[in-house]
Design an enzyme around this catalytic site. Sequence first.
Site, PDB file in Angstrom:
ATOM      1  N   LYS A 144      20.768  43.157  36.084  1.00 58.83           N
ATOM      2  CA  LYS A 144      20.977  43.647  37.133  1.00 58.83           C
ATOM      3  C   LYS A 144      20.541  45.185  36.945  1.00 58.83           C
ATOM      4  CE  LYS A 144      25.227  42.451  38.106  1.00 58.83           C
ATOM      5  NZ  LYS A 144      25.530  41.855  36.818  1.00 58.83           N
ATOM      6  N   GLY A 195      29.182  43.472  33.788  1.00 60.74           N
ATOM      7  CA  GLY A 195      30.659  43.682  33.689  1.00 60.74           C
ATOM      8  C   GLY A 195      31.419  42.498  34.476  1.00 60.74           C
ATOM      9  N   SER A 196      32.677  42.240  34.088  1.00 59.79           N
ATOM     10  CA  SER A 196      33.472  41.189  34.656  1.00 59.79           C
ATOM     11  C   SER A 196      33.925  41.597  36.130  1.00 59.79           C
ATOM     12  CB  SER A 196      34.438  40.633  33.948  1.00 59.79           C
ATOM     13  OG  SER A 196      33.928  40.056  32.694  1.00 59.79           O
ATOM     14  N   GLY A 197      34.500  40.756  36.794  1.00 59.69           N
ATOM     15  CA  GLY A 197      35.057  41.380  38.196  1.00 59.69           C
ATOM     16  C   GLY A 197      33.997  41.062  39.283  1.00 59.69           C
ATOM     17  N   HIS A 198      33.061  40.093  38.958  1.00 50.28           N
ATOM     18  CA  HIS A 198      32.052  39.845  39.930  1.00 50.28           C
ATOM     19  C   HIS A 198      31.992  38.144  40.186  1.00 50.28           C
ATOM     20  CE1 HIS A 198      30.597  43.506  40.089  1.00 50.28           C
ATOM     21  NE2 HIS A 198      30.314  43.750  38.646  1.00 50.28           N
ATOM     22  N   HIS A 221      30.598  47.654  42.750  1.00 52.57           N
ATOM     23  CA  HIS A 221      31.562  48.376  41.946  1.00 52.57           C
ATOM     24  C   HIS A 221      32.365  49.042  42.619  1.00 52.57           C
ATOM     25  CE1 HIS A 221      28.177  47.202  39.080  1.00 52.57           C
ATOM     26  NE2 HIS A 221      29.055  46.529  38.402  1.00 52.57           N
ATOM     27  N   ASP A 230      23.846  48.164  31.967  1.00 55.85           N
ATOM     28  CA  ASP A 230      23.108  46.515  31.683  1.00 55.85           C
ATOM     29  C   ASP A 230      21.885  46.833  30.943  1.00 55.85           C
ATOM     30  OD1 ASP A 230      25.526  45.937  32.844  1.00 55.85           O
ATOM     31  OD2 ASP A 230      24.475  45.000  34.569  1.00 55.85           O
TER      32      ASP A 230
END
Lengths: 220, 333
Positions: free
Chosen positions: B105, B54-57, B219, B110
Amino acid sequence: MTDSAADVARWARAFQAEIAEHRDRLTELDAAIGDADHGTNMDRGMRAVVAKLDATPAGDDIGALLKTVGMTLVSTVGGASGPLYGTVFLRMATATAGRSELDGDGWAAALDAGVEGVQARGKAVLGDKTMVDALVPAAAAFRHAVESGATAGEAWHAAAVAARAGVKATVPMVARKGRASYLGERSAGHQDPGATSSYLLVHCGAEQLGGQAHSGAVRT
Amino acid sequence: MKKLINAPEDVVREELEGLALAHAGMVRVSLDPYMVVRADAPVLGKVALVSGGGSGHEPMHGGFVGAGMLDAACPGEVFTSPTPDQILAATKAVDGGAGVLHIVKNYTGDILNFEMAAELAREEGIEVEAVVVADDVAVRDSLYTAGRRGVGATVLAEKLCGAAAAEGRPLKEVADVCRHVNDFARSMGMALTSCVTPSAGRPTFDLGEDEMEIGIGIHGEPGRERMKVAPADDIVALLAGPVVEDLPFRAGDSVLAFVNGLGGTPLIELYIVYRELHRFLAGRGILVGRNLVGSYITSLEMAGCSITLLKLDDELARLWDAPVVTPGLRWGA
């Protein structure tokens, strides 16, 4: 009564409408024990499915139609639900490849294949607080009904009743799969969002399949 | 909550457009499907590394694409896994004929999406190995959970495997480096504030003005314990203690010490954390052979940090020092 590809397409469209209607509820359930995106993700995926069905010429092959649904979900839902719901439809597609009509036996085989597929993909068993807790009882109830001489419509109704009981049973469970499992005991007391959307899928089947659309919808 | 964005639904696409413009020499960006690919991919004869999530990292993973690290990254929507068709496209785009390593991960979404992608790639004749990173000691590893989350060790694995692949080592050996990193790295994080996903627009979890969450996930997943905020030195002990005990790291060990910011914590505070971590480790006879301090695996604007320790040997130290040229990590070149 048997179902045609047109009936199956109507089932998919009904599921989209049901997901859209319950989107916020599904996201709220997910917020309690997951990451608050189940409703949003399923809504995005099912809208893409309907757009794909609108853009694809209607054929007779039920397997081809279910494959379109599965592949679209795999590529648009994301998260864990994309591969899991995608696998349900792709395995049903394999089980119904080339068929233009499905009777009770045909649906029983398709549902069994879909449920086996999702268990193989997610490695969840009954009691893990996942969509398996709605789908396994639903497929078992469907097969039991058909083998007891019920019509496909009656079998869909039995499956929806079993799926709903399965959803309710997830409330006290402690999650052992997925993000909810990080909560351990704190996951108990919450209804599982994946089981809830799975129930909606079976519920729509009871309304749209097995000749239900012709004889009046069964509310479950 | 205030955010420096245009519209929530455009966040990932616009970030990728910016990344492409800023680092055109290092990466190419596809917007359909979303992927960040090394500018010179595929590199013939080299094992290719693909990661994603996911994006945001950010900068993970797109910021780690380039020479000496990843060949491709597949960003999903914020905190949402990428999809199999997307991962397949990235795998095909970077396959240089020596096989592709998927660095995944440990999150259910994922894993399922990468598994499906690997099956599809193998059907197309591409050799794929996947290694799952699961280093977060805050989560009890048991048959009854999804297992430990993949956090800080992912950054280290991507760098070290990238160096091994650049040396021309075969797929199995590059995958072995990843498995080794996973076996010998441990992490734990803490939050002072929640992250706010653009679509939700409000904090993912509520944390009082005087509280912190020890063992937080990237998250915003709950951790081990919520407690009153403490001085930085005490927080280091709360994080490094369980990390050291878990492996365990022993007197005489050399480690790579990684102090990571979660997005909303300034570097000035990360160095305060590093200072105490160094002292904490020295007090136990553990030598810091290499270090990394900065925000490399983040959780949007979450304030807080994580500590990752990797047991070092000469081989890993050499791979760590090898040149790397990516938007997010760059040295030796």
